[in-house]
Design a protein around this motif. Sequence first.
Motif, PDB file in Angstrom:
ATOM      1  N   HIS A  78      78.793  31.726  40.274  1.00  0.00           N
ATOM      2  CA  HIS A  78      77.422  31.462  40.687  1.00  0.00           C
ATOM      3  C   HIS A  78      77.070  30.026  40.302  1.00  0.00           C
ATOM      4  CE1 HIS A  78      76.138  35.437  41.944  1.00  0.00           C
ATOM      5  NE2 HIS A  78      76.878  35.929  40.959  1.00  0.00           N
ATOM      6  N   ALA A  79      76.280  29.372  41.124  1.00  0.00           N
ATOM      7  CA  ALA A  79      75.942  27.968  40.882  1.00  0.00           C
ATOM      8  C   ALA A  79      75.134  27.790  39.606  1.00  0.00           C
ATOM      9  CB  ALA A  79      75.172  27.405  42.070  1.00  0.00           C
ATOM     10  N   SER A  80      74.322  28.768  39.230  1.00  0.00           N
ATOM     11  CA  SER A  80      73.480  28.620  38.046  1.00  0.00           C
ATOM     12  C   SER A  80      74.180  29.056  36.760  1.00  0.00           C
ATOM     13  CB  SER A  80      72.196  29.420  38.228  1.00  0.00           C
ATOM     14  OG  SER A  80      72.515  30.776  38.403  1.00  0.00           O
ATOM     15  N   SER A  81      75.410  29.555  36.854  1.00  0.00           N
ATOM     16  CA  SER A  81      76.125  29.985  35.655  1.00  0.00           C
ATOM     17  C   SER A  81      76.639  28.769  34.884  1.00  0.00           C
ATOM     18  CB  SER A  81      77.297  30.886  36.043  1.00  0.00           C
ATOM     19  OG  SER A  81      78.272  30.129  36.734  1.00  0.00           O
ATOM     20  N   LYS A  82      77.092  29.026  33.681  1.00  0.00           N
ATOM     21  CA  LYS A  82      77.626  27.915  32.879  1.00  0.00           C
ATOM     22  C   LYS A  82      78.891  27.346  33.508  1.00  0.00           C
ATOM     23  CE  LYS A  82      75.471  28.958  28.555  1.00  0.00           C
ATOM     24  NZ  LYS A  82      75.556  28.933  27.123  1.00  0.00           N
ATOM     25  N   ARG A  88      79.808  21.398  38.293  1.00  0.00           N
ATOM     26  CA  ARG A  88      78.943  20.308  38.772  1.00  0.00           C
ATOM     27  C   ARG A  88      79.109  19.050  37.934  1.00  0.00           C
ATOM     28  NH1 ARG A  88      74.945  24.158  39.400  1.00  0.00           N
ATOM     29  NH2 ARG A  88      73.975  23.494  37.466  1.00  0.00           N
ATOM     30  N   CYS A  89      79.270  19.235  36.633  1.00  0.00           N
ATOM     31  CA  CYS A  89      79.455  18.085  35.739  1.00  0.00           C
ATOM     32  C   CYS A  89      80.718  17.309  36.126  1.00  0.00           C
ATOM     33  CB  CYS A  89      79.525  18.564  34.293  1.00  0.00           C
ATOM     34  SG  CYS A  89      79.658  17.260  33.086  1.00  0.00           S
ATOM     35  N   LEU A  90      81.762  18.028  36.500  1.00  0.00           N
ATOM     36  CA  LEU A  90      83.011  17.375  36.911  1.00  0.00           C
ATOM     37  C   LEU A  90      82.919  16.832  38.338  1.00  0.00           C
ATOM     38  CD1 LEU A  90      85.540  19.958  35.464  1.00  0.00           C
ATOM     39  CD2 LEU A  90      85.236  17.604  34.685  1.00  0.00           C
ATOM     40  N   ALA A  91      82.262  17.571  39.211  1.00  0.00           N
ATOM     41  CA  ALA A  91      82.252  17.216  40.629  1.00  0.00           C
ATOM     42  C   ALA A  91      81.372  16.003  40.928  1.00  0.00           C
ATOM     43  CB  ALA A  91      81.790  18.404  41.459  1.00  0.00           C
ATOM     44  N   TYR A  92      80.290  15.828  40.183  1.00  0.00           N
ATOM     45  CA  TYR A  92      79.357  14.747  40.489  1.00  0.00           C
ATOM     46  C   TYR A  92      79.804  13.395  39.958  1.00  0.00           C
ATOM     47  CZ  TYR A  92      76.017  18.266  42.032  1.00  0.00           C
ATOM     48  OH  TYR A  92      75.386  19.274  42.698  1.00  0.00           O
ATOM     49  N   ARG A 104      77.878  19.224  26.227  1.00  0.00           N
ATOM     50  CA  ARG A 104      76.465  18.871  26.208  1.00  0.00           C
ATOM     51  C   ARG A 104      75.780  19.233  27.533  1.00  0.00           C
ATOM     52  NH1 ARG A 104      77.118  13.924  25.105  1.00  0.00           N
ATOM     53  NH2 ARG A 104      76.903  13.093  27.213  1.00  0.00           N
ATOM     54  N   GLU A 105      76.409  18.926  28.653  1.00  0.00           N
ATOM     55  CA  GLU A 105      75.757  19.114  29.946  1.00  0.00           C
ATOM     56  C   GLU A 105      75.849  20.538  30.480  1.00  0.00           C
ATOM     57  OE1 GLU A 105      76.401  16.191  32.861  1.00  0.00           O
ATOM     58  OE2 GLU A 105      76.049  14.548  31.464  1.00  0.00           O
ATOM     59  N   SER A 106      76.866  21.275  30.067  1.00  0.00           N
ATOM     60  CA  SER A 106      76.982  22.649  30.562  1.00  0.00           C
ATOM     61  C   SER A 106      76.372  23.662  29.603  1.00  0.00           C
ATOM     62  CB  SER A 106      78.450  23.007  30.821  1.00  0.00           C
ATOM     63  OG  SER A 106      79.167  23.025  29.604  1.00  0.00           O
ATOM     64  N   GLY A 107      76.133  23.243  28.360  1.00  0.00           N
ATOM     65  CA  GLY A 107      75.572  24.164  27.377  1.00  0.00           C
ATOM     66  C   GLY A 107      76.595  25.121  26.816  1.00  0.00           C
ATOM     67  N   MET A 108      77.865  24.744  26.878  1.00  0.00           N
ATOM     68  CA  MET A 108      78.945  25.605  26.398  1.00  0.00           C
ATOM     69  C   MET A 108      79.502  25.065  25.090  1.00  0.00           C
ATOM     70  SD  MET A 108      80.854  25.960  30.080  1.00  0.00           S
ATOM     71  CE  MET A 108      81.996  27.261  29.752  1.00  0.00           C
ATOM     72  N   SER A 109      80.173  25.935  24.354  1.00  0.00           N
ATOM     73  CA  SER A 109      80.862  25.485  23.142  1.00  0.00           C
ATOM     74  C   SER A 109      82.180  24.822  23.545  1.00  0.00           C
ATOM     75  CB  SER A 109      81.131  26.668  22.213  1.00  0.00           C
ATOM     76  OG  SER A 109      82.065  27.545  22.816  1.00  0.00           O
TER      77      SER A 109
END
Length: 143
Positions: A78-82, A88-92, A104-109
Amino acid sequence: MFNLPQTLRADLHNIEARIEEAIRQDERHKVLTQLASEREAGARAFLDAVFADRKGETPSLNLGASAAKKLRQRRGFHASSKLGKLYRCLAYRSYAVTKNTLCRESGMSTQSVYQGIATLREKGYKIETVFGKGSKARYKLAS
């Protein structure tokens, strides 16, 4: 044959052309109305299927459910998932980024970022690991 006045012949041809045009216009209207109703029904089914899983419902029409399922299968998340945020962080970006930026940008550990990269690779995304100056690995979506 018949000796009809020229004006009467012209009027008959004009009436014939107007009748044919009215018939064609009516047929066009029927076809356009049918296409519009089919398009609207397909759009409703798709939207019902997309938003049904958010509400915990099951999709009512198989057409929309299959379209939504195909979209999720093509992306794999899903687009809104982590995982979507990580993608998106990698693709943009056209350049490679460190795991700290991804965290930092995905909110993941940190560990979740590594697992997320592995998951994206399993789903067929080509993610390159770039080693530049220093010992930090940088990640980039291959184009």
